[in-house]
Structures are given as C-alpha cells and as structure tokens.
Scaffold this motif. Structure first.
Motif, PDB file in Angstrom:
ATOM      1  N   PHE A  43       0.834  -1.204   0.000  1.00  0.00           N
ATOM      2  CA  PHE A  43       0.000   0.000   0.000  1.00  0.00           C
ATOM      3  C   PHE A  43       0.872   1.258   0.000  1.00  0.00           C
ATOM      4  O   PHE A  43       0.638   2.193  -0.775  1.00  0.00           O
ATOM      5  CB  PHE A  43      -0.907  -0.040   1.238  1.00  0.00           C
ATOM      6  N   MET A  44       1.877   1.283   0.861  1.00  0.00           N
ATOM      7  CA  MET A  44       2.773   2.439   0.944  1.00  0.00           C
ATOM      8  C   MET A  44       3.513   2.655  -0.373  1.00  0.00           C
ATOM      9  O   MET A  44       3.619   3.782  -0.868  1.00  0.00           O
ATOM     10  CB  MET A  44       3.784   2.233   2.077  1.00  0.00           C
ATOM     11  N   LEU A  45       4.033   1.597  -0.936  1.00  0.00           N
ATOM     12  CA  LEU A  45       4.764   1.699  -2.200  1.00  0.00           C
ATOM     13  C   LEU A  45       3.831   2.126  -3.335  1.00  0.00           C
ATOM     14  O   LEU A  45       4.230   2.899  -4.217  1.00  0.00           O
ATOM     15  CB  LEU A  45       5.431   0.364  -2.525  1.00  0.00           C
ATOM     16  N   SER A  46       2.599   1.652  -3.305  1.00  0.00           N
ATOM     17  CA  SER A  46       1.625   2.037  -4.335  1.00  0.00           C
ATOM     18  C   SER A  46       1.332   3.529  -4.275  1.00  0.00           C
ATOM     19  O   SER A  46       1.174   4.192  -5.314  1.00  0.00           O
ATOM     20  CB  SER A  46       0.322   1.246  -4.150  1.00  0.00           C
ATOM     21  N   TYR A  47       1.269   4.078  -3.080  1.00  0.00           N
ATOM     22  CA  TYR A  47       1.044   5.518  -2.927  1.00  0.00           C
ATOM     23  C   TYR A  47       2.189   6.312  -3.549  1.00  0.00           C
ATOM     24  O   TYR A  47       1.974   7.319  -4.240  1.00  0.00           O
ATOM     25  CB  TYR A  47       0.896   5.890  -1.450  1.00  0.00           C
ATOM     26  N   ASP A  58       2.975  -2.288  13.035  1.00  0.00           N
ATOM     27  CA  ASP A  58       3.813  -2.540  11.868  1.00  0.00           C
ATOM     28  C   ASP A  58       4.445  -1.297  11.259  1.00  0.00           C
ATOM     29  O   ASP A  58       5.243  -1.409  10.323  1.00  0.00           O
ATOM     30  CB  ASP A  58       2.989  -3.248  10.778  1.00  0.00           C
ATOM     31  N   CYS A  59       4.089  -0.113  11.767  1.00  0.00           N
ATOM     32  CA  CYS A  59       4.574   1.116  11.119  1.00  0.00           C
ATOM     33  C   CYS A  59       6.100   1.157  11.057  1.00  0.00           C
ATOM     34  O   CYS A  59       6.676   1.499  10.022  1.00  0.00           O
ATOM     35  CB  CYS A  59       4.028   2.354  11.818  1.00  0.00           C
ATOM     36  N   GLU A  60       6.747   0.799  12.142  1.00  0.00           N
ATOM     37  CA  GLU A  60       8.207   0.878  12.173  1.00  0.00           C
ATOM     38  C   GLU A  60       8.853  -0.074  11.188  1.00  0.00           C
ATOM     39  O   GLU A  60       9.761   0.303  10.439  1.00  0.00           O
ATOM     40  CB  GLU A  60       8.713   0.582  13.591  1.00  0.00           C
ATOM     41  N   VAL A  61       8.387  -1.326  11.167  1.00  0.00           N
ATOM     42  CA  VAL A  61       9.008  -2.309  10.282  1.00  0.00           C
ATOM     43  C   VAL A  61       8.716  -1.990   8.816  1.00  0.00           C
ATOM     44  O   VAL A  61       9.566  -2.183   7.941  1.00  0.00           O
ATOM     45  CB  VAL A  61       8.536  -3.744  10.633  1.00  0.00           C
ATOM     46  N   VAL A  62       7.519  -1.451   8.529  1.00  0.00           N
ATOM     47  CA  VAL A  62       7.177  -1.089   7.147  1.00  0.00           C
ATOM     48  C   VAL A  62       8.008   0.107   6.685  1.00  0.00           C
ATOM     49  O   VAL A  62       8.478   0.139   5.542  1.00  0.00           O
ATOM     50  CB  VAL A  62       5.663  -0.814   7.011  1.00  0.00           C
ATOM     51  N   GLU A  63       8.202   1.079   7.562  1.00  0.00           N
ATOM     52  CA  GLU A  63       9.073   2.214   7.230  1.00  0.00           C
ATOM     53  C   GLU A  63      10.475   1.713   6.887  1.00  0.00           C
ATOM     54  O   GLU A  63      11.088   2.168   5.912  1.00  0.00           O
ATOM     55  CB  GLU A  63       9.144   3.179   8.413  1.00  0.00           C
ATOM     56  N   HIS A 117      12.283   9.485  -1.110  1.00  0.00           N
ATOM     57  CA  HIS A 117      12.480   9.465   0.343  1.00  0.00           C
ATOM     58  C   HIS A 117      11.818  10.689   0.985  1.00  0.00           C
ATOM     59  O   HIS A 117      11.163  10.591   2.039  1.00  0.00           O
ATOM     60  CB  HIS A 117      13.979   9.448   0.658  1.00  0.00           C
ATOM     61  N   PHE A 118      11.960  11.837   0.337  1.00  0.00           N
ATOM     62  CA  PHE A 118      11.353  13.076   0.831  1.00  0.00           C
ATOM     63  C   PHE A 118       9.826  12.968   0.831  1.00  0.00           C
ATOM     64  O   PHE A 118       9.165  13.352   1.803  1.00  0.00           O
ATOM     65  CB  PHE A 118      11.791  14.255  -0.035  1.00  0.00           C
ATOM     66  N   ILE A 119       9.267  12.446  -0.235  1.00  0.00           N
ATOM     67  CA  ILE A 119       7.804  12.287  -0.314  1.00  0.00           C
ATOM     68  C   ILE A 119       7.316  11.373   0.804  1.00  0.00           C
ATOM     69  O   ILE A 119       6.325  11.664   1.491  1.00  0.00           O
ATOM     70  CB  ILE A 119       7.380  11.704  -1.687  1.00  0.00           C
ATOM     71  N   PHE A 120       8.029  10.276   0.986  1.00  0.00           N
ATOM     72  CA  PHE A 120       7.612   9.278   1.966  1.00  0.00           C
ATOM     73  C   PHE A 120       7.678   9.810   3.399  1.00  0.00           C
ATOM     74  O   PHE A 120       6.706   9.702   4.161  1.00  0.00           O
ATOM     75  CB  PHE A 120       8.484   8.028   1.822  1.00  0.00           C
TER      76      PHE A 120
END
Length: 311
Positions: free
Chosen positions: A50-54, A178-183, A151-154
């Motif tokens: 999901f994060m990568l798709s964004y 999961d936020c930390e591991v996904v980051e 990286h800046f966008i993320f």
C-alpha cells in the motif's frame, strides 16, 4: 521481509486473543492458529505494498497533471511545459516493471486502497517544495536524486501528514504494530531494491520460527508454567498482566527450545516488547523473572545453544 520482533508481537497478540476466548468455547486447533498467524503476517506485506503504491501514484500523477493543464480552455506556455521528470523516476519504474510487486499488489488489492484525491493533494504540495524545484531543475537522470526525492515524499509528505496517517489507521488495524518495520522496509527497498522479495510475506526460516514459537507456547504450557510459577511467589498472581504472562511463556520457550537464538537477544526483546505493550512495571517484571529462570537453566545445564553466526 518481516523481522523476528514483528513476529514476536504478532504471536503475542494472537495468544492474547486465544486467551480471551470464553471458557465455554474450545481453543482453536493448531491448523486454525497457524492460519490466523499467517493472515496477521500477511497484513504487514499488504501495508508495505500500500505504501509503495502511494509513492508510485504520487510520482505518476505528474503526467495526469500535465495533461489536465494542457487541455485547459485557455492554455499558457507554462501549462504546456509542466515538468514530468518524476514520472520517470528510477525507483518508480523499478516497481512498475517488477512482476512480483504488481502481482502481489493486485492480489492484496493494495493499489485499490489508494485515494486519488489524496494523491493529487500530496503531489500539488510536493510541487511547492524547494526539494522538488531542485529535483526538476536538473534535466539529467541521477539515481541518488531519484531516491532522495521519493524518500522526501515518503517521510516528509506522507508519514508527517496527520491526514494520511488517519487514512492508514482506518484501513490497517496493524499500523501501530507494523509502522516501524514497514518504514524500514520502504527505506530498504529505496537503497537496495533487490533485497525485498514481494512473492512472500515472510521467509521460510522466519515462518518456521513463527509457527514453532506459537505452537511451543500452546503445547508446552505445563512445562513453561512449572518454571515460571516458582518465580512469582513475591508477586500477586491475580494482578499479573495477561500480556506479561504470555511474554514470559514466549521468552522461556525461546530459552529452552530455540537453539539458534542467543539468550541475551531473547531476554532483551521481551523486555522491550513488555515496555511497549504492557504496564509501566512490565519491563522490570519480565526482566527479573526471565533473568532468574535463565540463571537456573544455565546452572542446570538445560540451555543448549549453537553458535548463532554459523546458522
């Protein structure tokens, strides 16, 4: 893809859910437990996708934005010269051409969860930043620059955006866990794209560890409690948090039955999880009990560990 710490948290949460089952209901079968654990682990991969798709959609929106401005009734020279450099970003295309990523994103429906209006909002915000101006000012393609702008966008436009985090929290109940591991995984992909395998949510060895950890805690309950109970004489058993007891069982399981995990790693991990997921006193409590059991097992020569680095 997923870390052992993340696995421990998911096993703890599932054990907590099982413990909460009313006495009238029978405990789930091992196959059911394993299936539930697999689903929890799969949630982490879906969140990553999901994060990568964004990030893809935000970068690709440059082309949509350019087309919209070029099709206005009254067009200016500026409208006809919208810079779409970011749409060809190397990071973005590494994902668009990654068959495993596209298959996984399709199967998990991660791409369908992306909100187009929010993509537009973030893109327009991006175009007003000095970082973006510096990026498009250079005509040539540079791998480092491509990585830095994503990286800046993320980090600066998504993770720092309260509205975006609210969207994620609504879609993913596992965000806090999961936020930390996904980051970390997004950053890992930015730096080493080939290091992430989108075909699997978890490697074979870590999945074996996850299954064995939860199975051991459930199957060896009597053995574990025989070691834990004598250490509780100075504690009110009625006031011991359920999560603390589960973490003790998991920790003792690793001390006894997981020969490749160093005892120091086990104890430190469960102290840390207790601090984050239980009461203020839990870290100290788990530390004291596990350390005492560890010393007893060492004196009885019941801990047999193999050299970690060789495995």
């Amino acid at each position: 893809m997923i870390s052992r710490r993340n696995i421990r948290i998911k096993v703890m949460q599932l054990l907590y859910a099982i413990d909460a089952i009313s006495p009238e209901k029978s405990s789930p079968k091992e196959t059911e437990v394993v299936t539930l654990l697999k689903k929890q682990i799969e949630q982490t991969r879906t969140l990553l996708l999901f994060m990568l798709s964004y990030l893809i959609e935000i970068a690709q929106y440059a082309e949509i934005y350019a087309q919209q401005r070029a099709s206005k009734n009254i067009v200016t020279q500026e409208d006809l010269n919208v810079n779409i450099k970011i749409a060809g970003n190397e990071f973005v295309w590494s994902l668009l051409e990654n068959e495993a990523f596209n298959t996984a994103a399709g199967q998990t429906k991660a791409k369908l969860l992306v909100e187009n209006d929010f993509v537009k909002k973030i893109f327009l915000q991006l175009t007003q930043t000095p970082e973006y101006a510096a990026y498009i000012a250079v005509d040539s393609r540079d791998k480092k620059a491509d990585t830095e702008i994503i990286h800046f966008i993320f980090t600066d436009l998504l993770l720092a955006n309260e509205s975006f985090i609210a969207i994620v929290e609504e879609l993913f109940q596992n965000w806090d866990d999961d936020c930390e591991v996904v980051e970390q995984m997004v950053m890992q992909y930015l730096n080493k794209p080939k290091s992430i395998n989108f075909k699997e949510s978890i490697s074979a060895d870590k999945w074996l560890y996850a299954k064995e950890l939860i199975s051991t805690v459930l199957d060896k309950d009597d053995v574990l409690m025989n070691l834990i109970k004598p250490k509780l004489k100075n504690w009110d058993s009625e006031r011991i948090a359920v999560i603390d007891m589960l973490l003790l069982k998991m920790g003792v399981s690793e001390l006894l039955f997981f020969e490749t995990i160093p005892t120091k790693v086990t104890i430190n991990e469960y102290i840390d999880i207790a601090k984050n997921y239980s009461t203020k006193q839990s870290g100290q409590f788990v530390n004291g009990i596990l350390d005492s059991i560890h010393k007893d097992l060492i004196s009885q020569n019941k801990i047999q560990k193999v050299e970690f680095r060789k495995n």
